[in-house]
Scaffold this motif. Sequence first.
Motif, PDB file in Angstrom:
ATOM      1  N   ARG B  71       0.831  -1.199   0.000  1.00 20.30           N
ATOM      2  CA  ARG B  71       0.000   0.000   0.000  1.00 20.30           C
ATOM      3  C   ARG B  71       0.867   1.250   0.000  1.00 20.30           C
ATOM      4  O   ARG B  71       0.648   2.182  -0.770  1.00 20.30           O
ATOM      5  N   ILE B  75       1.056   4.187  -2.800  1.00 12.78           N
ATOM      6  CA  ILE B  75       0.790   5.585  -2.439  1.00 12.78           C
ATOM      7  C   ILE B  75       2.001   6.450  -2.759  1.00 12.78           C
ATOM      8  O   ILE B  75       1.880   7.566  -3.268  1.00 12.78           O
ATOM      9  N   ASN B  79       1.917   9.581  -5.264  1.00 15.09           N
ATOM     10  CA  ASN B  79       2.248  10.935  -4.821  1.00 15.09           C
ATOM     11  C   ASN B  79       3.495  11.471  -5.510  1.00 15.09           C
ATOM     12  O   ASN B  79       3.711  12.683  -5.561  1.00 15.09           O
ATOM     13  N   GLN B 218      -7.279  -3.079  -0.832  1.00 20.04           N
ATOM     14  CA  GLN B 218      -8.579  -2.404  -0.966  1.00 20.04           C
ATOM     15  C   GLN B 218      -8.426  -0.896  -0.834  1.00 20.04           C
ATOM     16  O   GLN B 218      -7.796  -0.399   0.086  1.00 20.04           O
ATOM     17  N   GLY B 219      -9.004  -0.197  -1.786  1.00 17.75           N
ATOM     18  CA  GLY B 219      -9.028   1.254  -1.683  1.00 17.75           C
ATOM     19  C   GLY B 219      -7.775   1.938  -2.165  1.00 17.75           C
ATOM     20  O   GLY B 219      -7.680   3.147  -2.131  1.00 17.75           O
ATOM     21  N   ARG B 334       4.906   9.878   2.905  1.00 15.12           N
ATOM     22  CA  ARG B 334       4.155   8.713   3.366  1.00 15.12           C
ATOM     23  C   ARG B 334       4.617   8.330   4.776  1.00 15.12           C
ATOM     24  O   ARG B 334       3.819   7.993   5.641  1.00 15.12           O
TER      25      ARG B 334
END
Lengths: 375, 388
Positions: B71, B75, B79, B218-219, B334
């Motif tokens: 994840r 991310i 970014n 997820q997401g 992050r």
Amino acid sequence: MRRSATGRLRLAAVLTVASLGLLACGSDSGTETAEPAASSSAGGAESDVRVGLAYDVGGRGDRSFNDAAAAGLDQAKTELGVEGQELSPNAQGTDRGDNLRSLAEEGYNPIFAVGFAYAEELGTIATDFPETTFFIIDDSSVEAPNVKGLVFAEEQGSFLVGAAAALKSTTNSVGFIGGVQTPLLEKFEAGFVAGAKQVKPDIELQTAYLSQPPDFSGFGDPAAGQEAANGMFDAGADVIYAAAGGSGLGVFQSALANDALGIGVDSDQYESIGASNPELQPVILTSMLKRVDVAVFDALQAFVRRRGDPCRHDLRPRGRRRRLLHLRWPGRRHRRAARGAEGADRQRRDHGPQHAVADRSPRGRRTLPVRRPLR
Amino acid sequence: MTTTVEAPPGGAPERTSRVAAPLGRRVLLAVAAPLAAAVFALLVSSVALLASGNPPLEVYSKMLTDGTQLRSVLITINNAVPLYLAGVAVAIGFRMALFNIGVEGQYALAALLAASVGAAVQLPGALHIGLVLLVAIAVGASWAGVAAVLKVTRGVSEVISTILLNVIAAGIAAFLLAEHLQKRVEGSNNSATPPLPESARFPNLNGLLDGLGITAPQGTNLGGFVLVAIVVGVLYWVLVNRSLFGFEMKAVGINPFAARASGVHTKRTTVITLLLSGGVAGLVGLAQVLGTSYSYGLSFTAGLGFTGIGVALLGRNSPIGIAFAALLFAFLERSSSTLQFIDVPTEIYVIMQGAIVLSVVVAYEAVRRIAATQAERAVRHATEEIAA
């Protein structure tokens, strides 16, 4: 010119009382907290609730909006015994959604999203975590059964300080300085303008905003606040309402230099700014408290006790609100008693954003003559 | 410089060995700069961590374990995309010693207008996205073009004009959004452009990940805009390394008078460079508009233009270097989020970012000077020897 200290204090006292009344919420808690079951479960400072709180840009320590939310959480930690995890976004706010998701993943429940900027991503996150309750401050647009919006009638408190400003003005001219020109801040402005005009219809009004979105520096730029205030004082104003977060400091400094008055926002700035700059206390007339802390604490209390609903926070007297609620859900307490605690819990989740009640009521609109903000 | 040392003919064995030594040292110097920068940045960060009462080693290991989770990796990449584009936009200017500080205003204005146009028209998928991209590039380029025209016709420094244009762009964008382009939603305190239709939304690359046997959590998506960043990176590489125009840019940057004397049209080069820089800048905000928010609103990310300057400096204007710099910045960002779970204040990452940029700039400059002094000394030795 010298101002009477007692007059200032009296006015401040009246307004402080008024702002404390901002919490006219708690729905039917007035009757229900009296029930023995409720008081026994709420009294102890032990709870297994783990609260997640995602701040907006600035985070804890901004002496304004975020700090108010933090104060609510702190109160809940001591009084309700909840555990809390706080996350702040980075300076650009690019990780708001990621933070919210991290909190949900780590199992925090309920989770507070402090600021309307979370609304965009909260919708999908709430769907991904249906078992988690989310509270979002300053927004009621997210349509999800597990999302509750905590919204405030900023214009009402601003109306009061507008009236106060007009009453204290000897030059018949007052000013409004907003941090960033957003719809939310325009509510402050509209209330202030309406309040001032209510008291003195012919009063002269000046308004200014320190920055334009997406530049949110206007909430933390005392130098810009000072400059804007200097301009307004030069143009004849003698009371300025600074709805500008950290920039308010500059407005008060300018007020001190110009022998004028300033009005604070979000926390009692007579105390919070006075703690570090006592020389500014004489120029701080009063502060408009939105009481985000009360909203956060109240929402948590309602969550921990598994009853009650957070709602729109305004100056409406309690009695009328209760009647409104009964109009919306007739026989609600009745049903709850029949279903027992579990049913009530489910019902609480199914309600959706309850503040809509207050928002849409004709009464709510009538209390405040909303006028077009000046430009 | 070292070629001068090798230039004198008649290589005595003794001299060859002396020439070889600086060569070895040169390799050492090349490694020294990034190494010294890394050590210094780690040192500063550790001091900051210690001062805030956090054990540095524990923090670094937490950064690594969290940062390498799928994840976090996704991310970080997502970014890094806008940071990379902002970095390239700034670097294009740097290539010819133009300091485009106006990326900030260029991308805000471009994103607003592109989002509005995208929401206003209906087109089939690829065309719709293409139109939005085109509008963004055109708006970014024209806003930078104002600075370019001012520079070549009136001699206004682009540093001054782009800073001031940022202020004007912010005002125009806020005015347009508030008065003309926004669509208010009941119960929301946001003000944003109407949402983009499905056809204008950039597809994510989760399908590609699935093909590689990786399932995105997820997401979390791998944003498709990373492809745009890669294309821009390749084009940038071609421009600076494989094109005549890139060479002219560099020539004008190093010495505009010499470049003009040798036939380079400096004014035209200046204008085109700023237009290119502004065009790339226009894309910065689209990763968000087309990939996640599908509108331009109050929560639109500001400040990437200024971060882009740091990214370009850190990446030393090279396409690959900027990519690493953008990824590093995104990784730190992050980390700032995950580190809060062990109570490390979020401001630490700002300190780390600053420390890294500063130490890289200082280290490279220091190494450059050391190399220059050594080369000078080598030349002096060699000439003395010849004289003797």
